[in-house]
Enzyme design. Structure first.
Site, short mmCIF file in Angstrom:
data_model
loop_
_atom_site.label_atom_id
_atom_site.label_comp_id
_atom_site.label_asym_id
_atom_site.label_seq_id
_atom_site.Cartn_x
_atom_site.Cartn_y
_atom_site.Cartn_z
N PRO A 11 -60.44 -71.43 -40.42
CA PRO A 11 -61.08 -72.77 -40.24
C PRO A 11 -60.60 -73.32 -38.77
CG PRO A 11 -59.43 -72.90 -41.87
CD PRO A 11 -59.73 -71.31 -41.58
N ASN A 12 -61.46 -74.04 -38.13
CA ASN A 12 -61.26 -74.83 -36.93
C ASN A 12 -61.33 -74.05 -35.67
OD1 ASN A 12 -61.21 -77.47 -37.86
ND2 ASN A 12 -59.10 -76.97 -38.71
N ARG A 19 -61.77 -78.28 -28.08
CA ARG A 19 -60.89 -79.45 -28.39
C ARG A 19 -59.51 -79.08 -28.21
NH1 ARG A 19 -64.03 -82.77 -32.29
NH2 ARG A 19 -65.82 -83.09 -31.11
N TYR A 24 -54.55 -74.73 -27.45
CA TYR A 24 -55.05 -73.50 -27.77
C TYR A 24 -55.91 -72.95 -26.56
CZ TYR A 24 -54.16 -74.87 -32.50
OH TYR A 24 -53.30 -75.25 -33.67
N ASN A 75 -57.93 -63.66 -37.96
CA ASN A 75 -57.09 -64.79 -37.61
C ASN A 75 -57.44 -65.86 -38.89
OD1 ASN A 75 -55.88 -67.11 -36.89
ND2 ASN A 75 -56.47 -67.18 -34.78
N ALA A 78 -55.49 -71.87 -40.56
CA ALA A 78 -54.64 -72.58 -41.46
C ALA A 78 -54.48 -71.98 -42.78
CB ALA A 78 -55.27 -74.05 -41.73
N ASP A 88 -55.10 -61.95 -52.01
CA ASP A 88 -55.48 -61.00 -53.30
C ASP A 88 -56.69 -59.93 -52.68
OD1 ASP A 88 -53.77 -61.98 -54.70
OD2 ASP A 88 -55.20 -63.27 -55.97
N GLU A 99 -53.47 -58.87 -38.49
CA GLU A 99 -53.52 -60.25 -38.53
C GLU A 99 -53.22 -60.66 -36.87
OE1 GLU A 99 -50.81 -62.01 -41.54
OE2 GLU A 99 -51.09 -63.97 -40.57
N HIS A 101 -52.91 -64.08 -34.43
CA HIS A 101 -52.61 -65.55 -33.98
C HIS A 101 -52.64 -65.60 -32.58
CE1 HIS A 101 -52.02 -66.38 -38.42
NE2 HIS A 101 -51.33 -65.45 -38.32
N ILE A 102 -53.33 -66.81 -32.25
CA ILE A 102 -53.52 -67.00 -30.77
C ILE A 102 -52.08 -67.41 -30.16
CG2 ILE A 102 -54.46 -68.63 -28.90
CD1 ILE A 102 -56.95 -68.37 -30.78
N SER A 103 -51.33 -68.41 -30.91
CA SER A 103 -50.05 -69.01 -30.86
C SER A 103 -48.97 -68.07 -31.41
CB SER A 103 -50.00 -70.44 -31.01
OG SER A 103 -50.07 -70.43 -32.59
N ARG A 108 -43.01 -72.11 -34.02
CA ARG A 108 -43.43 -73.48 -34.62
C ARG A 108 -42.81 -73.90 -35.58
NH1 ARG A 108 -49.77 -73.71 -35.20
NH2 ARG A 108 -49.09 -75.89 -35.20
O1 CA2 Z 1 -52.42 -69.63 -33.21
C1 CA2 Z 1 -53.41 -69.33 -34.15
O2 CA2 Z 1 -54.43 -68.38 -33.88
C2 CA2 Z 1 -53.57 -70.01 -35.43
O3 CA2 Z 1 -53.94 -69.14 -36.34
C3 CA2 Z 1 -54.46 -70.97 -35.15
C4 CA2 Z 1 -54.45 -72.26 -36.34
C5 CA2 Z 1 -52.93 -72.62 -36.82
O4 CA2 Z 1 -53.09 -73.40 -38.05
C6 CA2 Z 1 -52.01 -71.41 -36.92
O5 CA2 Z 1 -50.90 -71.98 -37.21
C7 CA2 Z 1 -52.24 -70.45 -35.64
C8 CA2 Z 1 -55.36 -73.40 -35.92
C9 CA2 Z 1 -56.39 -73.04 -35.43
C10 CA2 Z 1 -57.09 -74.60 -34.94
O6 CA2 Z 1 -57.91 -74.32 -34.06
C11 CA2 Z 1 -58.25 -75.59 -33.35
C12 CA2 Z 1 -58.71 -75.23 -32.05
C13 CA2 Z 1 -59.28 -76.32 -31.26
C14 CA2 Z 1 -58.92 -77.66 -31.57
C15 CA2 Z 1 -58.39 -77.88 -32.70
C16 CA2 Z 1 -58.10 -76.70 -33.61
#
Ligand code: CA2
Length: 165
Positions: A11-12, A19, A24, A75, A78, A88, A99, A101-103, A108
């Site tokens: 998601p997102n 955004r 990000y 990825n 959330a 599962d 897996e 994650h960008i960050s 965190r």
């Molecule tokens: O760092 C990552 O790739 C995450 O999976 C990104 C997730 C966050 O919940 C994880 O802790 C780490 C959030 C992705 C939300 O992406 C957005 C991108 C632009 C604007 C708002 C949200």
């Protein structure tokens, strides 16, 4: 046989580069897809790249990978921190799962440090920004023994040797 890689985004992540660029970055998900597609083409494989904001859709894609993919790169965004359903489903996939994650989720707050899914995956890459996806594609190809000979030897070498007694 050419390798088949499925990349799933939670998601997102469709909002990447659009955004909150201060958190990000400015790279869009389409740009990440294009870079991954270029690398997969170089390797001689095929790529399915998906994003959804819906947990059930992600579970459906993970299940379908059992028939259509040799490796999954995911990825979960959330859902990393909540989804027993995806955990599962990933457990039923027999190939490597990586897996991404960008960050750096470990830098965190407590709630964003412990991905529930990490226990069901072969490797976790985090904190490399969008480049983490490229590293994951390369690693998946390596795990499947599919990196072409044209790639530098250190990238193709088997790094884990059994310990000497
Ligand atoms: O760092 C990552 O790739 C995450 O999976 C990104 C997730 C966050 O919940 C994880 O802790 C780490 C959030 C992705 C939300 O992406 C957005 C991108 C632009 C604007 C708002 C949200």
């Amino acid at each position: 046989m050419p390798i088949r890689i499925m990349i799933l985004n939670g998601p997102n992540l469709n909002l990447l580069g659009v955004r909150e660029p201060h958190i990000y970055g400015t790279t869009t998900l389409s740009e990440i897809e294009a870079s991954c597609a270029e690398l997969v083409k170089t390797i001689g494989g095929s790529l399915a790249f998906h994003q959804s904001n819906h947990e059930g859709q992600l579970v459906d894609w993970i299940q379908s990978a059992r028939e259509t993919a040799d490796a999954i790169i995911i990825n979960p965004a959330a859902y990393s921190f909540t989804s027993i359903a995806m955990l599962d489903a990933l457990k039923t996939f027999e190939g490597p799962v990586i897996e991404v994650h960008i960050s750096n989720i470990h830098a965190r707050d407590e709630h964003h440090r412990h991905s529930k899914l990490s226990g069901a995956v072969k490797a976790v890459i985090c904190g490399l920004g969008p480049y983490g996806y490229i590293v994951a594609v390369q690693a998946a190809a390596h795990m499947l023994g599919a990196l072409p000979e044209g790639f530098p030897k250190p990238l193709r070498a088997e790094v884990s040797k059994p310990a000497k007694r």
